[in-house]
Design a protein around this motif. Structure first.
Motif, PDB file in Angstrom:
ATOM      1  N   TYR A  15      -4.235  61.466   9.316  1.00 18.02           N
ATOM      2  CA  TYR A  15      -5.014  62.412   8.506  1.00 18.02           C
ATOM      3  C   TYR A  15      -5.951  61.685   7.552  1.00 18.02           C
ATOM      4  CZ  TYR A  15      -3.309  66.717  10.506  1.00 18.02           C
ATOM      5  OH  TYR A  15      -3.075  67.753  11.378  1.00 18.02           O
ATOM      6  N   ARG A  18      -8.898  60.784   9.823  1.00 19.24           N
ATOM      7  CA  ARG A  18      -9.715  61.987  10.045  1.00 19.24           C
ATOM      8  C   ARG A  18     -10.529  62.319   8.810  1.00 19.24           C
ATOM      9  NH1 ARG A  18      -5.345  66.117  12.737  1.00 19.24           N
ATOM     10  NH2 ARG A  18      -5.492  65.346  14.878  1.00 19.24           N
ATOM     11  N   PRO A  64      -7.440  66.833  21.632  1.00 18.40           N
ATOM     12  CA  PRO A  64      -8.550  66.439  22.493  1.00 18.40           C
ATOM     13  C   PRO A  64      -9.864  66.255  21.711  1.00 18.40           C
ATOM     14  CG  PRO A  64      -7.876  68.727  22.903  1.00 18.40           C
ATOM     15  CD  PRO A  64      -6.871  68.132  21.985  1.00 18.40           C
ATOM     16  N   TRP A 290       6.413  66.404   5.048  1.00 19.95           N
ATOM     17  CA  TRP A 290       5.358  66.469   6.043  1.00 19.95           C
ATOM     18  C   TRP A 290       4.045  67.015   5.463  1.00 19.95           C
ATOM     19  CZ3 TRP A 290       2.326  69.959   8.534  1.00 19.95           C
ATOM     20  CH2 TRP A 290       1.919  69.666   9.834  1.00 19.95           C
ATOM     21  N   MET A 294       0.259  65.345   5.144  1.00 17.61           N
ATOM     22  CA  MET A 294      -0.895  65.868   5.866  1.00 17.61           C
ATOM     23  C   MET A 294      -2.042  66.221   4.915  1.00 17.61           C
ATOM     24  SD  MET A 294      -1.244  69.122   8.419  1.00 17.61           S
ATOM     25  CE  MET A 294      -1.476  70.468   7.323  1.00 17.61           C
TER      26      MET A 294
ATOM     27  N   HIS B  43       1.311  76.276  17.312  1.00 19.23           N
ATOM     28  CA  HIS B  43       1.807  74.935  16.965  1.00 19.23           C
ATOM     29  C   HIS B  43       3.321  74.833  17.177  1.00 19.23           C
ATOM     30  CE1 HIS B  43       3.016  71.892  13.730  1.00 19.23           C
ATOM     31  NE2 HIS B  43       2.493  71.184  14.712  1.00 19.23           N
ATOM     32  N   GLN B  44       4.067  75.623  16.410  1.00 17.00           N
ATOM     33  CA  GLN B  44       5.515  75.673  16.601  1.00 17.00           C
ATOM     34  C   GLN B  44       5.964  77.114  16.424  1.00 17.00           C
ATOM     35  OE1 GLN B  44       7.189  72.500  14.155  1.00 17.00           O
ATOM     36  NE2 GLN B  44       6.005  70.985  15.289  1.00 17.00           N
ATOM     37  N   PRO B  78      -2.403  72.035  11.637  1.00 17.12           N
ATOM     38  CA  PRO B  78      -2.141  71.159  12.784  1.00 17.12           C
ATOM     39  C   PRO B  78      -2.250  71.816  14.174  1.00 17.12           C
ATOM     40  CG  PRO B  78      -0.077  71.849  11.823  1.00 17.12           C
ATOM     41  CD  PRO B  78      -1.160  72.370  10.930  1.00 17.12           C
ATOM     42  N   LYS B  80      -3.508  73.024  17.659  1.00 18.14           N
ATOM     43  CA  LYS B  80      -4.620  72.522  18.457  1.00 18.14           C
ATOM     44  C   LYS B  80      -5.165  73.616  19.372  1.00 18.14           C
ATOM     45  CE  LYS B  80      -2.064  68.225  18.868  1.00 18.14           C
ATOM     46  NZ  LYS B  80      -1.274  67.502  19.871  1.00 18.14           N
TER      47      LYS B  80
END
Ligand SMILES: Cc1cc2nc3c(=O)[nH]c(=O)nc-3n(C[C@H](O)[C@H](O)[C@H](O)COP(=O)(O)OP(=O)(O)OC[C@H]3O[C@@H](n4cnc5c(N)ncnc54)[C@H](O)[C@@H]3O)c2cc1C
Ligand code: FES
Lengths: 393, 116
Positions: A15, A18, A64, A290, A294, B43-44, B78, B80
């Protein structure tokens, strides 16, 4: 800045990379990671991955659309930061001249000195750890989890669902008392017994016994818990040794201001290795969650790119969000935001401890400072927002 | 078509989850639009109906991915993959959802029928 080097190729490092590109850095970007893997997500390692519900490929953090044009150095260990030459030194001697450095080396699982080199004794931090543990979680095996923290709790819950016989041992009288306070720590750790997992609190581990393979865990009171597999979940240590000679101020992690700036100009730190100044506690505070790993890189990178004269005092500006984490244990989603240590009371505002569905608010005097939810995601989201709004006001 | 509820039962700013397979989340935006997407985050495993509605976006309650409710597009990671959108029909003051025939983007580990 011509070259920025990010050390640590996991959540916070990715991150940060990015954020550098998103914020317009078009120079050379080097990302150094000692694991051979591309950045992957750790939380599922104790949950769906360990349970065999997902494969390793879905742990990939990159998508991607990631076009970072970075020079990835995976499988490379950074061994030092040379402040005079402004270079990151790699094992093997290569030196990477860097105008800016983002420290994102995270933390590693603490191990138990008593465990010697018995087989069947695991920690859980990396994908490789998870692979090694997973093959030993076979139905009927006896698992002893040492440490009833979040990772220990998740491993116990996953293993129970896989059909193991599970015992959790915790040295403190109440599990999770640090992050959640004594009252709610007792409620959340009550999940173990609800689900037929034994919980032994207030007793330390004297030794691990076995020959070749672990056979049991001997507790300080002399009890011997038979075990085929042992997981040690007693916390994590920040990976900062490589900075020992760098002049970067270290405490419990890399000490930073509220924008992630370390004591060395041009060096910022993010994620589990970093201890950002926390005005609510009046001291640096290392967060191992987490969401912080991020979100904070964007703040740190902005201050790095602004350069030395972004001035202002070390406690100015920066990230005002309260820390947030979640944990999934048994069928319960646990969410927490804020600092339990600030509170002098906690009340359940919705649901009940018995139903394992609740929203609890922590207050200091009349002021809400933290919130905990068990299976109350919607209400929790509102509280978290309110707490953040109050925190930034 | 799935009959959801009377329009009056879902005030602006509110959302609800419909127990379909997979579940659907229906939102009534502050601007008065009624929009439907798959409820499960791509995501989840989290319910987007429990998320935070802002304008025409919902923020996932677990890790904060943001999805555009009209297009399903991911506006913040997060996640995608986009979330599948469904058409909403209002008839006789009732909300109906016309299920999309596209493949849902369920998160890894979640399959149809695997949720309780
Ligand atoms: C099993 C498990 C479950 C978790 N579950 C949750 C959860 O449910 N909720 C939650 O909020 N958080 C959870 N976490 C915490 C979350 O994963 C961490 O907060 C997050 O990974 C931190 O990211 P990071 O990039 O700062 O550090 P890390 O992910 O630790 O990455 C640091 C990287 O730097 C590398 N590195 C270290 N030293 C060097 C060096 N000298 N040179 C080069 N590379 C180096 C490391 O090998 C590693 O790859 C969990 C963690 C684990 C392990
Ligand atoms: S589950 Fe929605 S963002 Fe992770």
């Amino acid at each position: 800045m011509k070259t920025v080097t990010v050390v640590g190729a996991s959540l916070a490092g990715l991150y940060a990379a990015r954020a550098l590109r998103e914020q317009g850095f078009d120079g050379r970007l080097v990302v150094i990671g000692d694991e051979p893997h591309r950045p992957y997500d750790r939380p599922p390692l104790s949950k769906d991955f360990l349970a065999g519900k997902i494969e390793a490929d879905v742990l990939a953090l990159e998508g991607p659309d990631d076009s970072l044009e970075a020079d990835w150095r995976l499988g490379s260990v950074a061994t030092a930061l040379d402040r005079t030459a402004r270079e990151v030194v790699l094992a093997g001697g290569e030196r990477i001249a860097s105008d800016g450095v983002v420290v994102a080396t995270g933390a590693r699982a603490r191990s138990l000195a008593e465990s010697g080199d018995l087989a069947g004794v695991h920690v859980l931090r990396t994908l490789d750890d998870a692979h090694a543990l997973k093959v030993e979680l076979v139905p009927g095996a006896r698992l002893v989890v040492i440490g009833a923290g979040f990772i220990g709790g998740e491993v116990a819950s996953t293993a129970k669902a896989l059909g193991l016989d599970v015992t959790v041992v915790e040295a403190m009288p109440t599990p999770l008392a640090g992050p959640l306070g004594v009252e709610m720590g007792a409620v959340v750790s009550g999940l173990h017994e609800d689900h037929g997992v034994r919980l032994r609190c207030g007793v330390g581990v004297r030794s691990l016994v076995g020959r070749g393979n672990v056979e049991g865990v001997e507790l300080a009171d002399g009890t011997l818990l038979p075990a085929d597999v042992v997981v040690v979940g007693i916390g994590a240590t920040p990976n900062t040794e490589w900075l020992a000679q760098s002049g970067v101020q270290l405490g419990n992690g890399v000490e930073c201001d509220r924008q992630g700036r370390t004591s060395l100009p041009g060096v910022v730190a993010v994620g589990d290795c970093a201890s950002w100044h926390e005005p609510r506690l009046g001291r640096p505070h290392r967060v191992e969650h987490w969401t912080g790993a991020m979100e904070r890189p964007a703040v740190a990178v902005a201050s790095l790119l602004r350069g030395p004269d972004s001035g202002s005092s070390p406690t100015d500006g920066g990230d005002s969000k309260i820390p947030y984490f979640w944990s999934d244990q048994y069928d319960v989603r646990i969410q927490f935001a804020g600092h339990a240590a600030q509170a002098d009371s906690v009340t359940i505002e919705e649901g009940s401890a018995e139903s394992r569905s609740l929203l609890a608010v922590y207050r200091r005097g009349d002021v809400p400072v933290a919130a905990l939810a068990m299976n109350q995601a919607r209400l929790f989201g509102r509280w978290r927002r309110q707490l953040n709004a109050a925190a930034s006001a | 078509m799935i009959r959801v509820c009377p329009v009056s039962a879902l005030s602006p700013g509110e959302s609800l989850r419909v127990d379909a397979e997979p579940p659907i989340a229906v939102f009534h935006t502050e601007d008065g639009e009624i929009l439907a997407i798959d409820d499960t985050c791509t995501h989840q495993d989290a319910s987007l109906a429990d998320g935070w509605l802002e304008g025409c976006e919902v923020e996932c309650p677990l890790h904060g991915s943001r999805f555009n409710l009209r297009t399903g597009r991911v506006d913040a990671p997060p996640a995608k993959k986009p979330v599948r959108t469904h058409d909403v029909v209002i008839e006789d003051d009732h909300i109906y959802v016309e299920l999309s025939d596209e493949e849902p983007n369920l998160p890894p580990g979640v399959t149809l029928g695997s949720r309780s």
